[in-house]
Scaffold this active site. Structure first.
Site, PDB file in Angstrom:
ATOM      1  N   PRO A  10     -24.183 -38.770   1.231  1.00 11.22           N
ATOM      2  CA  PRO A  10     -23.066 -38.193   1.971  1.00 11.22           C
ATOM      3  C   PRO A  10     -22.460 -36.962   1.308  1.00 11.22           C
ATOM      4  O   PRO A  10     -22.318 -36.903   0.087  1.00 11.22           O
ATOM      5  CB  PRO A  10     -22.033 -39.323   2.012  1.00 11.22           C
ATOM      6  CG  PRO A  10     -22.818 -40.559   1.835  1.00 11.22           C
ATOM      7  CD  PRO A  10     -23.974 -40.192   0.952  1.00 11.22           C
ATOM      8  N   ASN A  11     -22.130 -36.009   2.145  1.00  8.04           N
ATOM      9  CA  ASN A  11     -21.419 -34.780   1.799  1.00  8.04           C
ATOM     10  C   ASN A  11     -22.252 -33.758   1.035  1.00  8.04           C
ATOM     11  O   ASN A  11     -21.777 -32.648   0.798  1.00  8.04           O
ATOM     12  CB  ASN A  11     -20.126 -35.080   1.025  1.00  8.04           C
ATOM     13  CG  ASN A  11     -19.179 -35.910   1.841  1.00  8.04           C
ATOM     14  OD1 ASN A  11     -18.898 -35.574   2.990  1.00  8.04           O
ATOM     15  ND2 ASN A  11     -18.702 -37.006   1.279  1.00  8.04           N
ATOM     16  N   ARG A  18     -18.261 -27.168  -0.512  1.00  6.55           N
ATOM     17  CA  ARG A  18     -17.425 -28.247  -1.039  1.00  6.55           C
ATOM     18  C   ARG A  18     -17.174 -28.073  -2.533  1.00  6.55           C
ATOM     19  O   ARG A  18     -18.114 -28.044  -3.328  1.00  6.55           O
ATOM     20  CB  ARG A  18     -18.137 -29.576  -0.786  1.00  6.55           C
ATOM     21  CG  ARG A  18     -17.422 -30.763  -1.359  1.00  6.55           C
ATOM     22  CD  ARG A  18     -18.244 -32.040  -1.156  1.00  6.55           C
ATOM     23  NE  ARG A  18     -17.583 -33.144  -1.804  1.00  6.55           N
ATOM     24  CZ  ARG A  18     -18.210 -34.092  -2.477  1.00  6.55           C
ATOM     25  NH1 ARG A  18     -19.522 -34.086  -2.561  1.00  6.55           N
ATOM     26  NH2 ARG A  18     -17.535 -35.060  -3.041  1.00  6.55           N
ATOM     27  N   TYR A  23     -19.153 -28.392  -7.992  1.00  7.33           N
ATOM     28  CA  TYR A  23     -20.558 -28.499  -7.596  1.00  7.33           C
ATOM     29  C   TYR A  23     -21.307 -27.174  -7.576  1.00  7.33           C
ATOM     30  O   TYR A  23     -22.505 -27.158  -7.319  1.00  7.33           O
ATOM     31  CB  TYR A  23     -20.654 -29.157  -6.216  1.00  7.33           C
ATOM     32  CG  TYR A  23     -20.068 -30.544  -6.205  1.00  7.33           C
ATOM     33  CD1 TYR A  23     -20.715 -31.597  -6.832  1.00  7.33           C
ATOM     34  CD2 TYR A  23     -18.839 -30.798  -5.597  1.00  7.33           C
ATOM     35  CE1 TYR A  23     -20.165 -32.864  -6.848  1.00  7.33           C
ATOM     36  CE2 TYR A  23     -18.288 -32.063  -5.598  1.00  7.33           C
ATOM     37  CZ  TYR A  23     -18.959 -33.092  -6.229  1.00  7.33           C
ATOM     38  OH  TYR A  23     -18.410 -34.354  -6.240  1.00  7.33           O
ATOM     39  N   ASN A  74     -29.839 -38.341  -5.250  1.00  5.72           N
ATOM     40  CA  ASN A  74     -28.428 -38.082  -5.524  1.00  5.72           C
ATOM     41  C   ASN A  74     -27.677 -38.859  -4.447  1.00  5.72           C
ATOM     42  O   ASN A  74     -27.559 -38.402  -3.320  1.00  5.72           O
ATOM     43  CB  ASN A  74     -28.093 -36.590  -5.448  1.00  5.72           C
ATOM     44  CG  ASN A  74     -26.641 -36.320  -5.786  1.00  5.72           C
ATOM     45  OD1 ASN A  74     -25.803 -37.216  -5.734  1.00  5.72           O
ATOM     46  ND2 ASN A  74     -26.331 -35.087  -6.117  1.00  5.72           N
ATOM     47  N   ALA A  77     -21.298 -40.301  -3.194  1.00  2.00           N
ATOM     48  CA  ALA A  77     -20.288 -41.346  -3.395  1.00  2.00           C
ATOM     49  C   ALA A  77     -20.867 -42.754  -3.277  1.00  2.00           C
ATOM     50  O   ALA A  77     -20.294 -43.700  -3.825  1.00  2.00           O
ATOM     51  CB  ALA A  77     -19.139 -41.171  -2.415  1.00  2.00           C
ATOM     52  N   GLU A  98     -32.071 -41.011 -10.766  1.00  2.34           N
ATOM     53  CA  GLU A  98     -30.772 -40.722 -10.159  1.00  2.34           C
ATOM     54  C   GLU A  98     -30.236 -39.424 -10.753  1.00  2.34           C
ATOM     55  O   GLU A  98     -30.246 -39.251 -11.976  1.00  2.34           O
ATOM     56  CB  GLU A  98     -29.821 -41.876 -10.465  1.00  2.34           C
ATOM     57  CG  GLU A  98     -28.419 -41.704  -9.991  1.00  2.34           C
ATOM     58  CD  GLU A  98     -27.505 -42.842 -10.450  1.00  2.34           C
ATOM     59  OE1 GLU A  98     -26.298 -42.708 -10.227  1.00  2.34           O
ATOM     60  OE2 GLU A  98     -27.985 -43.836 -11.028  1.00  2.34           O
ATOM     61  N   HIS A 100     -27.031 -36.316 -10.564  1.00  3.16           N
ATOM     62  CA  HIS A 100     -25.695 -35.904 -10.143  1.00  3.16           C
ATOM     63  C   HIS A 100     -25.439 -34.507 -10.681  1.00  3.16           C
ATOM     64  O   HIS A 100     -25.745 -34.222 -11.842  1.00  3.16           O
ATOM     65  CB  HIS A 100     -24.616 -36.854 -10.669  1.00  3.16           C
ATOM     66  CG  HIS A 100     -24.796 -38.243 -10.161  1.00  3.16           C
ATOM     67  ND1 HIS A 100     -24.414 -38.611  -8.891  1.00  3.16           N
ATOM     68  CD2 HIS A 100     -25.338 -39.330 -10.743  1.00  3.16           C
ATOM     69  CE1 HIS A 100     -24.717 -39.888  -8.714  1.00  3.16           C
ATOM     70  NE2 HIS A 100     -25.282 -40.342  -9.820  1.00  3.16           N
ATOM     71  N   ARG A 107     -15.375 -37.637 -15.010  1.00  2.00           N
ATOM     72  CA  ARG A 107     -14.520 -37.478 -13.843  1.00  2.00           C
ATOM     73  C   ARG A 107     -13.603 -38.691 -13.675  1.00  2.00           C
ATOM     74  O   ARG A 107     -13.356 -39.430 -14.620  1.00  2.00           O
ATOM     75  CB  ARG A 107     -15.397 -37.229 -12.616  1.00  2.00           C
ATOM     76  CG  ARG A 107     -16.176 -35.902 -12.786  1.00  2.00           C
ATOM     77  CD  ARG A 107     -16.898 -35.457 -11.581  1.00  2.00           C
ATOM     78  NE  ARG A 107     -15.959 -35.208 -10.488  1.00  2.00           N
ATOM     79  CZ  ARG A 107     -16.329 -35.106  -9.229  1.00  2.00           C
ATOM     80  NH1 ARG A 107     -17.605 -35.233  -8.889  1.00  2.00           N
ATOM     81  NH2 ARG A 107     -15.446 -34.872  -8.275  1.00  2.00           N
TER      82      ARG A 107
END
Length: 147
Positions: A10-11, A18, A23, A74, A77, A98, A100, A107
């Site tokens: 998502p996103n 964004r 990012y 990735n 969320a 994985e 990111h 964070r």
């Protein structure tokens, strides 16, 4: 030639727009093109999937069973709470890396935990778009070691 499914959650379709301070300015299309160039040198064929819908991602992961050699993901969320995505990755029995773009461990506290990490060969975080290239290299190495 190894086949790798690249999954974006998502996103991530909003990369470049964004939170560029977190990012960066590269779009998902930029990252896919970067990975295509790298894949040619690694002798890896890529298939890309991005969705804002958990079920779509799970269906694509299930479809990777018997057709792909590994998954670069990735999860966005979904990293922090999607046991369904974790179980899908586990069920297909493929090596998973994985990635990111941001360092999730620097964070907000809720981002520090990945439910995906326990079923992944490894996790790369914090290198912006470079996390994807580092992840693809690592996944290609894992696939070769298993061959």
């Amino acid at each position: 030639m190894a086949k790798v499914l690249v999954v974006n959650g998502p996103n991530l379709n909003m990369l470049g727009v964004r939170e560029p301070g977190v990012y960066g300015s590269r779009t998902l299309s930029d990252i896919e093109n970067m990975l295509r160039e790298q894949a040619a040198g690694l002798q890896v064929e890529l298939d890309f999937c991005q969705s804002n819908h958990e079920g779509v991602l799970i269906d694509r992961i299930h479809a990777a069973f018997g057709t792909m050699d590994g998954i670069l993901i990735n999860p966005g969320a979904l990293t922090h709470y999607s046991y369904a995505l974790r179980d899908a990755l586990s069920s297909v029995g493929l090596p998973v890396v994985e990635v990111h773009m941001s360092n999730i461990h620097k964070r907000e506290p809720f981002r520090h935990v990945s439910v995906i990490a326990p079923v992944a060969a490894g996790q790369i975080a914090g290198f912006g778009a470079g996390s994807y290239t580092l992840g693809l290299q690592a996944l290609a190495d894992v696939i070769r070691q298993q061959a």
